[in-house]
Scaffold this active site. Sequence first.
Site, mmCIF file in Angstrom:
data_model
loop_
_atom_site.group_PDB
_atom_site.id
_atom_site.type_symbol
_atom_site.label_atom_id
_atom_site.label_comp_id
_atom_site.label_asym_id
_atom_site.label_seq_id
_atom_site.Cartn_x
_atom_site.Cartn_y
_atom_site.Cartn_z
ATOM 1 C CG ASP A 27 -1.209 5.633 5.793
ATOM 2 O OD1 ASP A 27 -0.193 4.978 5.453
ATOM 3 O OD2 ASP A 27 -1.828 5.420 6.857
ATOM 4 C CE LYS A 88 4.642 1.047 4.032
ATOM 5 N NZ LYS A 88 3.687 1.767 4.896
ATOM 6 C CD GLU A 185 3.880 4.721 7.424
ATOM 7 O OE1 GLU A 185 3.947 3.960 8.401
ATOM 8 O OE2 GLU A 185 3.875 4.328 6.253
ATOM 9 C CG ASP A 207 2.814 4.074 12.817
ATOM 10 O OD1 ASP A 207 1.921 3.210 12.705
ATOM 11 O OD2 ASP A 207 3.145 4.819 11.881
#
Lengths: 619, 175
Positions: A27, A88, A185, A207
């Site tokens: 992850d 990211k 994800e 999420d």
Amino acid sequence: MALFTISEPGQSKLRAHAPRKRAVGIDLGTTNSLVATAREGKAEVLRDAEGRALVPSIVTYSATQAPRVGLRDYADAADERSSIASVKRLMGRSRADIDYQLPYTLEDSPNGGMPLIHTAAGKLSPVQVSADILRHLAKRGEEALGGELDGVVITVPAYFDEAQREATRDAARLAGLKVLRLLSEPTAAAVAYGLDKKLEGTVIIYDLGGGTFDVSLMQLQQGVFRVIATGGDAALGGDDFDRAIANWVLEQQGATERPDSHDWRELLRRARAAKHALTDAEETPIEFAGWQGVLTRATYYSLIDALIDTTLRACKRVLRDARMKPEDLSDIVLVGGATRSPRVREKVAAFFGREPLCSIDPDEVVAIGAALQADVLVGNKYGAETLLLDVIPLSLGIETMGGLMEKIIPRNSTIPVARAQEFTTYKDGQTAMSLHVLQGERELVQDCRSLARFELKGIPPMVAGAARVKVTFQVDADGLLEVSAEETTSGQKASIVVKPSFGLQEDDIAEMLKQSYAKAEEDKRLRSLREKQVEALRHIEALESALEADGEALLSAEERKELVGMMEELRSVAATDDADRIEILTNRLNERSLDFAARRMDAGIRQALAGRRLDDVDQ
Amino acid sequence: MSSSSTLNYFELLGLPESVELDRSALERAYQSLQSQWHPDQFAGADATTRARAVQQTSLINDAYRTLREPVSRAAHLLALRGIEPDRLEQRELDPAFLFEQMEWREELEAKRGNEAALGQLGVKVDERFKTTWRVFAEALAKEALSEAKREFHKLQFLGKLQYEINEAEALLLDD
């Protein structure tokens, strides 16, 4: 190895006795990353010596040592300055996309792709920084599993577009990892709940991570995990809560100018601490640069409610896309560290009209799902057949006349998907057509993300509208796009794997070309040096033998001494790699020995003539 | 996609060719084919095998999507009978329906921005769609192809209208 290649579908169980392969799920998060591995359908996150699973997604660079990943505390200010966090957010993005303050310096990359980050180890692309995090996580996996990894599953936000997925895959390649799958994800989280908690039905996966928000509406049934619709925001997460608190502090403080990057980092750290404190406490003291205050829950909620409402609007849209209402859902699952916030839970529960599930640690659930899927994909079957059907989050299309985006593959299409569309020429005799590949929901090209441009050439000249250009979009199971075009009446083809706009490849190729160019220069230089050295030695040898034969007879002692001196100097210089000096001395020696050579030639002729009879000469 | 050599998606999914479709049979057929051919089943295989799996599943996905949605299923049924559903001649137009189209459009424009009114319009369009669907199904059953094609065009319009109503409702969510 060849024995394990599958020849028939559905026979995968035959591989049950194959040696166990090493696979991990990663992850790769905005603020924290995790790595997990699975065995016999049970997954566990991998921890460091202190028992910590979360690795802060921070890379600290230095000019002298290897990058360090996951530092929690900085030893000194230099470390802090050269630490890169939240990389990211930069993946697959151009400088123009980044409209928020960053504690480090960015520089436009020369080819208009991702910006370069200034670090103590030089200018690095976000892909390189991500690769460093991946290497660190892979190493933890290798240590736990006792050897090199056979494959990894890396998760990406469901709402990541093509450019962001490509960048992630490039980072994995750069880290030397074999990517079995880029997995969304929320889908990974659903796999964890489905396999671990036997969750079934129509569920919403909400999420909210550090930097991204995803919502997926999924159907879970007997090992089939199917995404019906997905939505989100690739630049909204718990980090924004910290920023909201930090900005509030600056406002309270009456600050007139932005703090510098050191102070901003410090402020963000205190904001985060306050945020965590408010998970349990009603209020918390906060202090910054001489200012002291109290942040109450009420104030904090007023700061973040708008952000949470943005996530709920995305939920609404996903329900609409799926043509469902909250009451059609069987469960709501919370994923991501930011869902620990009581306010988020409260508002999500109110919106969907039920208490959400969070029985698996929201920080770990994505890595666990990824590990379970990695174990299956690498070939370690344990009986549970899973089928993951994912979708593309944003429509893919092409620019048409008038700057409009024509959708070829609509959002929420199950992948893999292939779709073709025909276009035609608009001018008589038109022999080329340029294609502009886009992603997004908006109608105008300027509001969509530009993925690539390419040209189909060699269309036979025809009247306007007669040519048939068939453009085919193919998206694979990772959500990566390949576009090809063909003029069907002539069969003229062109195709590209979409990536030029943001992928690493272009940088890579440029760098490799530069290196090979530099190499070629180096090779050329070396070759010329060798040639000069050989030439010098050839001269020395020739002169040596000439001196030995005729030096005494044809040269004075002084002349001999001069030539021998020059010859010895050249001999010593020829052993070095100073090509220029070798050349100069060779030429000078050559010049100086010309006279000697001429004398030898004369002598040679005389000798030859002397050896002949007169009548021979007369003939 | 719309030629006489159209690949029969009913055959591909192992389903009987029909106007009405057993949704659960479609789901079962789809999932079973997907489990066989999904690229994840070939994660360790060579590039050619993997590329073939991507193509196969793309086709399966397209077949599933085409048959699941009534308008695309109707288009497919016509294509299988050698009719290009997207090409419509002037004489094939139904003047009465042209007028009806205009009325629907005006109604949509008038109700834009009003969520409740859009919802009601949506229900009305759904009903009109259902009655048109029945006429289409009957025409196809007796192989009255030009009539079926005409009804198909009405379905296509109504489907698009439903989509636009939906989009208009979605726009209201963004405010």
